[in-house]
Write an enzyme that holds these catalytic residues in place. Structure first.
Site, PDB file in Angstrom:
ATOM      1  N   CYS A 110       9.791  -2.170   3.992  1.00 15.30           N
ATOM      2  CA  CYS A 110       9.967  -2.034   2.530  1.00 15.30           C
ATOM      3  C   CYS A 110       9.122  -3.335   2.161  1.00 15.30           C
ATOM      4  O   CYS A 110       9.310  -4.491   2.511  1.00 15.30           O
ATOM      5  CB  CYS A 110      11.503  -2.054   2.284  1.00 15.30           C
ATOM      6  SG  CYS A 110      11.849  -2.942   0.781  1.00 15.30           S
ATOM      7  N   ASN A 144      -3.366  -4.903   6.024  1.00 13.21           N
ATOM      8  CA  ASN A 144      -4.371  -3.919   6.408  1.00 13.21           C
ATOM      9  C   ASN A 144      -4.122  -2.893   5.585  1.00 13.21           C
ATOM     10  O   ASN A 144      -2.927  -2.192   5.464  1.00 13.21           O
ATOM     11  CB  ASN A 144      -4.133  -3.829   7.820  1.00 13.21           C
ATOM     12  CG  ASN A 144      -5.486  -2.903   8.166  1.00 13.21           C
ATOM     13  OD1 ASN A 144      -6.592  -3.182   8.766  1.00 13.21           O
ATOM     14  ND2 ASN A 144      -5.116  -1.554   8.310  1.00 13.21           N
ATOM     15  N   GLU A 145      -5.179  -2.519   4.767  1.00 13.11           N
ATOM     16  CA  GLU A 145      -5.131  -1.339   3.933  1.00 13.11           C
ATOM     17  C   GLU A 145      -3.834  -1.231   3.251  1.00 13.11           C
ATOM     18  O   GLU A 145      -3.117  -0.312   3.440  1.00 13.11           O
ATOM     19  CB  GLU A 145      -5.460   0.056   4.875  1.00 13.11           C
ATOM     20  CG  GLU A 145      -6.697   0.018   5.307  1.00 13.11           C
ATOM     21  CD  GLU A 145      -7.241   1.291   5.817  1.00 13.11           C
ATOM     22  OE1 GLU A 145      -6.351   2.148   6.332  1.00 13.11           O
ATOM     23  OE2 GLU A 145      -8.498   1.680   6.143  1.00 13.11           O
ATOM     24  N   CYS A 154       9.150   2.898  -1.910  1.00 14.71           N
ATOM     25  CA  CYS A 154      10.465   3.057  -1.142  1.00 14.71           C
ATOM     26  C   CYS A 154      11.456   2.987  -2.212  1.00 14.71           C
ATOM     27  O   CYS A 154      11.406   2.322  -3.319  1.00 14.71           O
ATOM     28  CB  CYS A 154      10.473   1.803  -0.303  1.00 14.71           C
ATOM     29  SG  CYS A 154      11.903   0.935   0.331  1.00 14.71           S
ATOM     30  N   CYS A 156      14.691   2.095  -1.493  1.00 17.39           N
ATOM     31  CA  CYS A 156      15.935   1.460  -1.104  1.00 17.39           C
ATOM     32  C   CYS A 156      16.649   0.512  -2.245  1.00 17.39           C
ATOM     33  O   CYS A 156      16.000   0.274  -3.329  1.00 17.39           O
ATOM     34  CB  CYS A 156      15.495   0.617   0.131  1.00 17.39           C
ATOM     35  SG  CYS A 156      14.576  -0.869  -0.539  1.00 17.39           S
ATOM     36  N   CYS A 159      14.570  -2.222  -3.330  1.00 14.61           N
ATOM     37  CA  CYS A 159      13.282  -1.777  -4.471  1.00 14.61           C
ATOM     38  C   CYS A 159      13.898  -1.195  -5.722  1.00 14.61           C
ATOM     39  O   CYS A 159      13.434  -1.475  -6.941  1.00 14.61           O
ATOM     40  CB  CYS A 159      12.446  -0.658  -3.685  1.00 14.61           C
ATOM     41  SG  CYS A 159      11.441  -1.077  -2.393  1.00 14.61           S
ATOM     42  N   GLU A 306     -14.615  -2.103   7.956  1.00 16.31           N
ATOM     43  CA  GLU A 306     -14.704  -1.131   8.895  1.00 16.31           C
ATOM     44  C   GLU A 306     -15.573  -0.102   8.667  1.00 16.31           C
ATOM     45  O   GLU A 306     -15.383   0.743   7.445  1.00 16.31           O
ATOM     46  CB  GLU A 306     -12.980  -0.246   9.059  1.00 16.31           C
ATOM     47  CG  GLU A 306     -11.990  -1.468   9.465  1.00 16.31           C
ATOM     48  CD  GLU A 306     -10.390  -0.671   9.345  1.00 16.31           C
ATOM     49  OE1 GLU A 306     -10.552   0.595   9.291  1.00 16.31           O
ATOM     50  OE2 GLU A 306      -9.560  -1.557   9.095  1.00 16.31           O
TER      51      GLU A 306
END
Ligand code: GLA
Ligand code: ZN
Length: 662
Positions: A110, A144-145, A154, A156, A159, A306
Site C-alpha cells: 500500500c 521502479n515503474e 488501494c 485500505c 488510503c 530499459e
C-alpha cells in the site's frame, strides 16, 4: 551532463560472484559505461530489520568501476520483503472489492502505509549514506515503474483516510465538496469528509466527480511516495542524479508531476510489448510518440533505463526481434532524445518470474547474436552522441497532452472504443508519416514557441485555458481543437452557461447544438478530391458562426454538416474537428495544417522511412530509419553528408546517419 551513452540493467545477486568479472569485461568490450542495480534487492540489502548487508553490492560496484562501468542504484521499494509483511500484514494493498493482495510478485505494498514508509526510510537512510562517496556511483532511480501494478488499488483504511484528507485540502469544507460535486444527485450529500468512500465496488457506478478526484489523489499519493525518497537522497547524496523509469503512455499517474522533482526522466522501451497481452508489436509511430512524450515531460532529453534487448515474455513470449531490429530501436531512442540507453537486461535470468524476458546475453552467458549486434550499434552511435547531448528536436508543432483529460474520458468514454491516447495517436501518426516533428506539451507550457498546437479532447475546460488558447491564436498561432472541447469544468461537472464548446466557440466561429455518438457506423467525409475519409465514434452537429467549413459529412441525416472548420482570429487561425478522424482524414488535415502553419518536413521523399533530427552545436544530425524488412533507397537532401560507413541504401531494419552544417 553525464558523459555516458550506453549501459545495462544488471543483477549480480542472481549469479555467482566469480562470474562478475567476466560480465564486467564483456560490458567494457561492448562499450557499456553504466549499470543500474539493486532496485529489487531489499532482502539482500536488509535481510532482517536493521541488519544491513552492503558489502556484496560494494564489491560489485567497485569491480565494475575498475572496468569503467559506473552505477545507478535503484531504491528497492517495489519489493517489500516477507519479513515486513509477516510482522505487518496491513502493509499489503487492498483492491476495490476489499481483498488484500497476497505476498509475492512485486508492488504488493500500500502506498500510503506509514509502517511501510518507515521501513523504507530506514533502509534508504542507510543505503544512501553507504554509497554517497563511492566514486563509481553516479545516482539513483526511485522505486521502479511507479504506478505499475497499482490498478484498482488501494482501498485500505489508511488510503481511505488519506483520500478524505486530500479532499479536505482541496475543498476546505464538506459543504463545498457537496456543492461542487453535486452530491444532491442520488442523495449522496455528506456531513463530514469521513463519510466519503473510496470508489470501491458497488452495484452501479460512483459519481464522475468522485472518480476523477480519486484518480488525482492516487496520482498525488504515488508522487508523494517518490518524494519522500527523493528528499532522503538529496539530503544524503547531494552530488548524485535522481531519475525514475517511466512507461511511455502509462496513464495512472500524472507524469508531468512525477517528472518534476527529478533531474531527468528515464523511460522503458519495449517495442514488442509486454507479457501475456495479445497486442502486436507497436507501430514505429507509436514507438516514436512514446519517446517524444518522454522528452516532453520536462522538455528535456532523457535516458532509456530499459531498452529491449531480446525476446520479451513472462508466461507467453513475444516475437524474436529480427536481425537489425534491436539496433534500429536503439537508434530511434537516441534520435528522439535519449542521451543514454540502458538495455534490459544484461543476462537472461535462470530463476523467477522473468526467465523468458531475454537479456543481451542468453541463459548460458555466452555472447551471441544480440551482443554482437548491439556492440556494433554502440560503436556507430557512441562517437557522435556527445555532439548532441542535451539538444532537443527543434519541433515547431506540438500536441497538448493532458492526464486529466484522459482520466475524465476513461470515466466516461462516450463511445466504448473512444480512448484519449489512441485519438492523440491518430493526429501524431499523420505528422509522423510526413516526417514533421512534434513535441508533447502540457497546458502549463508556454505556447508561443510553436507555430501549430493540436489540443485533442480538451473535455475539462477552465477560463484560463480558454484565454490562453485565444491569445495564442490572436498572436499568430495555429490551433486545433476537437470534439468534446469545453464540455466540463475541473470538477467533472457539465458546463451550462453556453452551447458547446463554450467560450471557445467565439475563437472557433461556431456552435454545437446537437451531436451523435457513432456507435455502429462511421460517417463518410468529403474534403475536396480526397478519398477514404471518415468520421468515427462521434460527430458534432455544427452551426457555423463565422468559421469556414473545410470538410463535410457526406451521408446520413446531417449530410453537409461541417466536420472540419477553420476560423481566422487576430493573426492566427483556429480549426475545429468535430469527430475522431480516421487515418486518411487525419492525413488530409495534417497536410492542410503543415501548409497553413508553414512547417517543414525533415525530408520530403522519404518512401516510408522515418527521419528524425537532433540538433548539435554546429551541425544537425539526421537519422534515417527503415522499419521494414526490405532495403530502401534514400536520396539525401542537399547539404546532408553521410557519416563515414553510412553510404548507400537503408538496409532492412537498418538506419543511416547524416549531418548538416548549420
Ligand atoms: C519492466 C520492469 C522490469 C522488468 C521488465 C520486464 O519494464 O521495470 O523490472 O520487469 O518490465 O517485465
Ligand atoms: Zn492502502
Amino acid at each position: 551532463m553525464l558523459d555516458i551513452q550506453f549501459g545495462a540493467d544488471y543483477y549480480p545477486e542472481h549469479w555467482p560472484e566469480d562470474r562478475w568479472e567476466t560480465d564486467a569485461k564483456l560490458m567494457r568490450e561492448m562499450g557499456l559505461g553504466v549499470v543500474r542495480m539493486a532496485e529489487f534487492a531489499w532482502t539482500r540489502l536488509e535481510p532482517r530489520e536493521g541488519e544491513f548487508h552492503f558489502d556484496w553490492l560494494r564489491r560489485a560496484i567497485n569491480l565494475l568501476g575498475k572496468y569503467g562501468v559506473k552505477t545507478v542504484l535503484g531504491t528497492p521499494t517495489p519489493t517489500p520483503p516477507a519479513w515486513i509483511v509477516e510482522n505487518h500484514p496491513d502493509v499489503l494493498a487492498v483492491n476495490s472489492r476489499g481483498m488484500r493482495v497476497s505476498f509475492g510478485g512485486r508492488h504488493h505494498n500500500c502506498q500510503s502505509s506509514r509502517v511501510y514508509r518507515s521501513h523504507a526510510v530506514r533502509l534508504l537512510e542507510a543505503f544512501t549514506k553507504e554509497f554517497r562517496d563511492n566514486p563509481h556511483v553516479i545516482g539513483w532511480q526511485t522505486d521502479n515503474e511507479l504506478g505499475n501494478s497499482h490498478d484498482d488499488l488501494c482501498h485500505c483504511p489508511s488510503c481511505r483516510t488519506a483520500f478524505q484528507d486530500w479532499l479536505r485540502d482541496r475543498y476546505g469544507t464538506v459543504e463545498e465538496l457537496n456543492r461542487r460535486w453535486g452530491t444532491v444527485f442520488w442523495s449522496q450529500e455528506y456531513d463530514s469528509f469521513r463519510q466519503v468512500p473510496t470508489p470501491a465496488w458497488n452495484v452501479t457506478a460512483h459519481s464522475p466527480s468522485l472518480l476523477l478526484d480519486w484518480k488525482r489523489f492516487h496520482s498525488d499519493l504515488v508522487c508523494g511516495f517518490q518524494q519522500f525518497q527523493i528528499d532522503i537522497i538529496r539530503k544524503n547524496c547531494p552530488s548524485h542524479i535522481i531519475t525514475h523509469n517511466f512507461m511511455g503512455f502509462f496513464d495512472l499517474l500524472d507524469y508531468y508531476k512525477l517528472a518534476e522533482p527529478l533531474d531527468f526522466v528515464s523511460h522503458d522501451q519495449y517495442p514488442t510489448g509486454f507479457f501475456d497481452n495479445p497486442q502486436p508489436g507497436k507501430t514505429p509511430s507509436a514507438l516514436a510518440s512514446s519517446l517524444d512524450l518522454m522528452r516532453g515531460l520536462k522538455n528535456k532529453t532523457f535516458w532509456i533505463m530499459e531498452q529491449q534487448s531480446g525476446p520479451t515474455g513472462w508466461t507467453i513470449l513475444g516475437r524474436t526481434p529480427e536481425p537489425g531490429q534491436l539496433s534500429l530501436w536503439t537508434a530511434q531512442s537516441v534520435a528522439r532524445g535519449a542521451d543514454c540507453v540502458v538495455f534490459f537486461r544484461w543476462r537472461t535470468c535462470a530463476v523467477g518470474t522473468e526467465q523468458y524476458w531475454h537479456g543481451i546475453l542468453p541463459h548460458s552467458g555466452r555472447p551471441g547474436r544480440r551482443y554482437g549486434e548491439l556492440k556494433e550499434t554502440i560503436s556507430r552511435l557512441k562517437p557522435v552522441m556527445g555532439e548532441f547531448r542535451g539538444a532537443l528536436s527543434g519541433a515547431e508543432g506540438a500536441i497538448l497532452y493532458d492526464y486529466e483529460q484522459n482520466w475524465s474520458l476513461e470515466i466516461q468514454p462516450h463511445h466504448p472504443e473512444l480512448d484519449y491516447i489512441k485519438q492523440v495517436q491518430v493526429y501524431y501518426d499523420a505528422f509522423h508519416a510526413r516526417n514533421v516533428p512534434l513535441d508533447f506539451i502540457s497546458g502549463d507550457r508556454d505556447f508561443s514557441p510553436y507555430k501549430l498546437i493540436i489540443a485533442p479532447l480538451i473535455y475539462l475546460m477552465t477560463p484560463e485555458l480558454e484565454d490562453k488558447f485565444a491569445s495564442y491564436v490572436k498572436g499568430g498561432g495555429r490551433l486545433v481543437l476537437t470534439m468534446r472541447t469545453g464540455v466540463k469544468n475541473n470538477d467533472n461537472v457539465c458546463l451550462t452557461e453556453r452551447e458547446l464548446p463554450g467560450r471557445s466557440g467565439d475563437l472557433l466561429g461556431l456552435e454545437i447544438t446537437d451531436y451523435d455518438c457513432l456507435r455502429d457506423i462511421n460517417r463518410a467525409v468529403s474534403w475536396a478530391e480526397a478519398t477514404g475519409l471518415s468520421a468515427e465514434k462521434w460527430c458534432d452537429i455544427i452551426t457555423l458562426r463565422g468559421a469556414e467549413s473545410l470538410a463535410e459529412i457526406s451521408d446520413g441525416w446531417y449530410r453537409g454538416n461541417p466536420v472540419v472548420t477553420v476560423n481566422g482570429a487576430g493573426k492566427g487561425k483556429a480549426c475545429y474537428v468535430g469527430t475522431e478522424p480516421n487515418g486518411a482524414l487525419a492525413l488530409k488535415l495534417a497536410d492542410y495544417l503543415i501548409g497553413e502553419a508553414g512547417l517543414e518536413p525533415l525530408a520530403r521523399q522519404a518512401d516510408g522511412l522515418e527521419v528524425i533530427r537532433r540538433r548539435g552545436a554546429e551541425r544537425d544530425y539526421y537519422f534515417v530509419l527503415n522499419h521494414g524488412p526490405e532495403e530502401k533507397g534514400f536520396t539525401p537532401p542537399a547539404g546532408w553528408e553521410p557519416l563515414s560507413r553510412e553510404n548507400g541504401a537503408v538496409p532492412p531494419y537498418g538506419f543511416r546517419l547524416f549531418t548538416l552544417r548549420r
